[in-house]
Write a protein that holds these residues in place. Structure first.
Motif, PDB file in Angstrom:
ATOM      1  N   CYS A   1      67.817  18.365  29.882  1.00 52.64           N
ATOM      2  CA  CYS A   1      66.608  18.093  29.077  1.00 52.64           C
ATOM      3  C   CYS A   1      65.520  17.496  29.953  1.00 52.64           C
ATOM      4  O   CYS A   1      65.781  16.591  30.747  1.00 52.64           O
ATOM      5  CB  CYS A   1      66.940  17.135  27.934  1.00 52.64           C
ATOM      6  N   GLU A   2      64.305  17.991  29.767  1.00 55.85           N
ATOM      7  CA  GLU A   2      63.190  17.549  30.622  1.00 55.85           C
ATOM      8  C   GLU A   2      62.056  16.938  29.810  1.00 55.85           C
ATOM      9  O   GLU A   2      60.930  16.846  30.273  1.00 55.85           O
ATOM     10  CB  GLU A   2      62.670  18.758  31.422  1.00 55.85           C
ATOM     11  N   TYR A   3      62.375  16.497  28.570  1.00 56.56           N
ATOM     12  CA  TYR A   3      61.296  16.058  27.683  1.00 56.56           C
ATOM     13  C   TYR A   3      61.106  14.546  27.619  1.00 56.56           C
ATOM     14  O   TYR A   3      60.238  14.063  26.915  1.00 56.56           O
ATOM     15  CB  TYR A   3      61.530  16.614  26.269  1.00 56.56           C
ATOM     16  N   ASP A   4      61.933  13.785  28.359  1.00 59.56           N
ATOM     17  CA  ASP A   4      61.811  12.322  28.358  1.00 59.56           C
ATOM     18  C   ASP A   4      61.819  11.799  26.915  1.00 59.56           C
ATOM     19  O   ASP A   4      60.913  11.107  26.466  1.00 59.56           O
ATOM     20  CB  ASP A   4      60.513  11.924  29.082  1.00 59.56           C
ATOM     21  N   CYS A   5      62.879  12.178  26.203  1.00 57.56           N
ATOM     22  CA  CYS A   5      62.920  12.009  24.748  1.00 57.56           C
ATOM     23  C   CYS A   5      63.015  10.567  24.253  1.00 57.56           C
ATOM     24  O   CYS A   5      62.615  10.264  23.147  1.00 57.56           O
ATOM     25  CB  CYS A   5      64.129  12.763  24.172  1.00 57.56           C
ATOM     26  N   GLY A   6      63.601   9.689  25.023  1.00 57.32           N
ATOM     27  CA  GLY A   6      63.912   8.363  24.480  1.00 57.32           C
ATOM     28  C   GLY A   6      65.342   8.396  23.987  1.00 57.32           C
ATOM     29  O   GLY A   6      66.276   8.284  24.774  1.00 57.32           O
ATOM     30  N   CYS A   7      65.532   8.559  22.701  1.00 62.93           N
ATOM     31  CA  CYS A   7      66.857   8.889  22.176  1.00 62.93           C
ATOM     32  C   CYS A   7      66.934  10.410  22.189  1.00 62.93           C
ATOM     33  O   CYS A   7      66.312  11.064  21.346  1.00 62.93           O
ATOM     34  CB  CYS A   7      67.055   8.349  20.762  1.00 62.93           C
ATOM     35  N   CYS A   8      67.684  10.962  23.157  1.00 59.56           N
ATOM     36  CA  CYS A   8      67.658  12.416  23.346  1.00 59.56           C
ATOM     37  C   CYS A   8      68.669  13.098  22.434  1.00 59.56           C
ATOM     38  O   CYS A   8      69.877  13.062  22.674  1.00 59.56           O
ATOM     39  CB  CYS A   8      67.938  12.767  24.800  1.00 59.56           C
ATOM     40  N   LYS A   9      68.163  13.717  21.400  1.00 57.03           N
ATOM     41  CA  LYS A   9      69.036  14.349  20.402  1.00 57.03           C
ATOM     42  C   LYS A   9      69.781  15.571  20.967  1.00 57.03           C
ATOM     43  O   LYS A   9      70.973  15.722  20.711  1.00 57.03           O
ATOM     44  CB  LYS A   9      68.224  14.681  19.149  1.00 57.03           C
ATOM     45  N   PRO A  10      69.136  16.438  21.765  1.00 57.85           N
ATOM     46  CA  PRO A  10      69.895  17.543  22.368  1.00 57.85           C
ATOM     47  C   PRO A  10      71.050  17.059  23.249  1.00 57.85           C
ATOM     48  O   PRO A  10      72.139  17.619  23.225  1.00 57.85           O
ATOM     49  CB  PRO A  10      68.841  18.287  23.199  1.00 57.85           C
ATOM     50  N   THR A  11      70.818  15.981  24.017  1.00 55.90           N
ATOM     51  CA  THR A  11      71.876  15.433  24.867  1.00 55.90           C
ATOM     52  C   THR A  11      73.043  14.941  24.018  1.00 55.90           C
ATOM     53  O   THR A  11      74.213  15.184  24.343  1.00 55.90           O
ATOM     54  CB  THR A  11      71.320  14.283  25.744  1.00 55.90           C
ATOM     55  N   LEU A  12      72.728  14.254  22.918  1.00 58.64           N
ATOM     56  CA  LEU A  12      73.782  13.751  22.028  1.00 58.64           C
ATOM     57  C   LEU A  12      74.545  14.903  21.371  1.00 58.64           C
ATOM     58  O   LEU A  12      75.772  14.833  21.208  1.00 58.64           O
ATOM     59  CB  LEU A  12      73.184  12.823  20.969  1.00 58.64           C
ATOM     60  N   ILE A  13      73.844  15.964  21.016  1.00 53.58           N
ATOM     61  CA  ILE A  13      74.518  17.142  20.441  1.00 53.58           C
ATOM     62  C   ILE A  13      75.491  17.733  21.466  1.00 53.58           C
ATOM     63  O   ILE A  13      76.643  18.041  21.145  1.00 53.58           O
ATOM     64  CB  ILE A  13      73.491  18.203  19.970  1.00 53.58           C
ATOM     65  N   ARG A  14      75.035  17.846  22.714  1.00 49.97           N
ATOM     66  CA  ARG A  14      75.911  18.389  23.763  1.00 49.97           C
ATOM     67  C   ARG A  14      77.129  17.489  23.985  1.00 49.97           C
ATOM     68  O   ARG A  14      78.224  17.958  24.279  1.00 49.97           O
ATOM     69  CB  ARG A  14      75.123  18.576  25.066  1.00 49.97           C
ATOM     70  N   LYS A  15      76.928  16.184  23.831  1.00 52.28           N
ATOM     71  CA  LYS A  15      78.001  15.223  24.063  1.00 52.28           C
ATOM     72  C   LYS A  15      79.008  15.188  22.904  1.00 52.28           C
ATOM     73  O   LYS A  15      80.216  15.087  23.115  1.00 52.28           O
ATOM     74  CB  LYS A  15      77.381  13.827  24.257  1.00 52.28           C
TER      75      LYS A  15
END
Length: 220
Positions: free
Chosen positions: A141-155
């Motif tokens: 992810c390259e969006y500097d999300c803060g709480c990164c929802k795509p990362t959490l979904i992958r995890k």
């Protein structure tokens, strides 16, 4: 058969209004508005915008801000029944929120356990409120999300899971792109239409339950 797993936003989705916006309207000086507009237009990353907004507020206001939110925030109609329905069906629920722990956790107390909640944290030890980001973006992810929802979904989700994302805002857009099913309201509906992402609109969680009964539970 794929097993359903749900990732649900908090502010403006579980609650009727966005609590960060409510805090800023009540307690922040006028410059917060420009930061909000920059986040919504994606001119600056979410993490940068939210950090700068909270840095406008003194840590000494913690008690006043917390009391204000707990008094004024409303849980969206049908959410309690939605949680009960998921437990009955054995469908995992994760709250993935750009909100902050000092109001997210108390508002969900008794409804959702802390182990199911992924949100940002506030540090009140300095003069100004400092936001801490325990769930930042992974290398995909390259969006500097803060709480990164795509990362959490992958995890949290397996490849074999049927991923359902429920949300309302720009912070849910990247997660929606990874979902097998999107249940959306407000700004997220507009973005899904614009990007031709298939979605189901909702107003209350009773509608979400009906949608799941029709399209997910019968196929699970």
């Amino acid at each position: 058969m794929k097993k359903p797993i749900i990732f649900c936003d908090f502010d403006g989705t579980i609650t009727n209004t966005d609590n960060i916006i409510a805090i800023m309207k009540k307690f922040a000086p006028p410059e917060w508005e420009q930061l909000k507009d920059q986040v919504l237009s994606q001119a600056i990353p979410i993490q940068e915008g939210v950090s700068k907004m909270f840095a406008l507020l003194p840590s000494a206001s913690r008690k006043e801000i917390t009391e204000y939110i707990l008094e004024h925030a409303e849980i969206r109609e049908g959410f309690e029944e939605f949680v009960a329905f998921l437990k009955e069906q054995g469908i995992p629920l994760y709250i993935v929120s750009g909100g902050i722990d000092f109001f997210v956790e108390p508002l969900l107390d008794g409804l959702v356990s802390k182990e199911q909640i992924y949100c940002n944290k506030a540090d009140f030890s300095k003069e100004r409120i400092n936001i801490v980001w325990p769930y930042t973006c992974d290398e995909k992810c390259e969006y500097d999300c803060g709480c990164c929802k795509p990362t959490l979904i992958r995890k949290l989700a397996k490849q074999t899971d049927f991923k359902i994302v429920i949300g309302d805002s720009i912070t849910d857009l990247q997660a929606a792109k990874l979902a097998d099913k999107v249940i959306a309201r407000d700004f997220l509906v507009e973005k899904c239409k614009e990007l031709e992402i298939t979605h189901t609109p909702f107003h209350s969680f009773f509608g979400v339950i009906e949608s799941l009964k029709k399209e997910v539970v019968t196929n699970a």
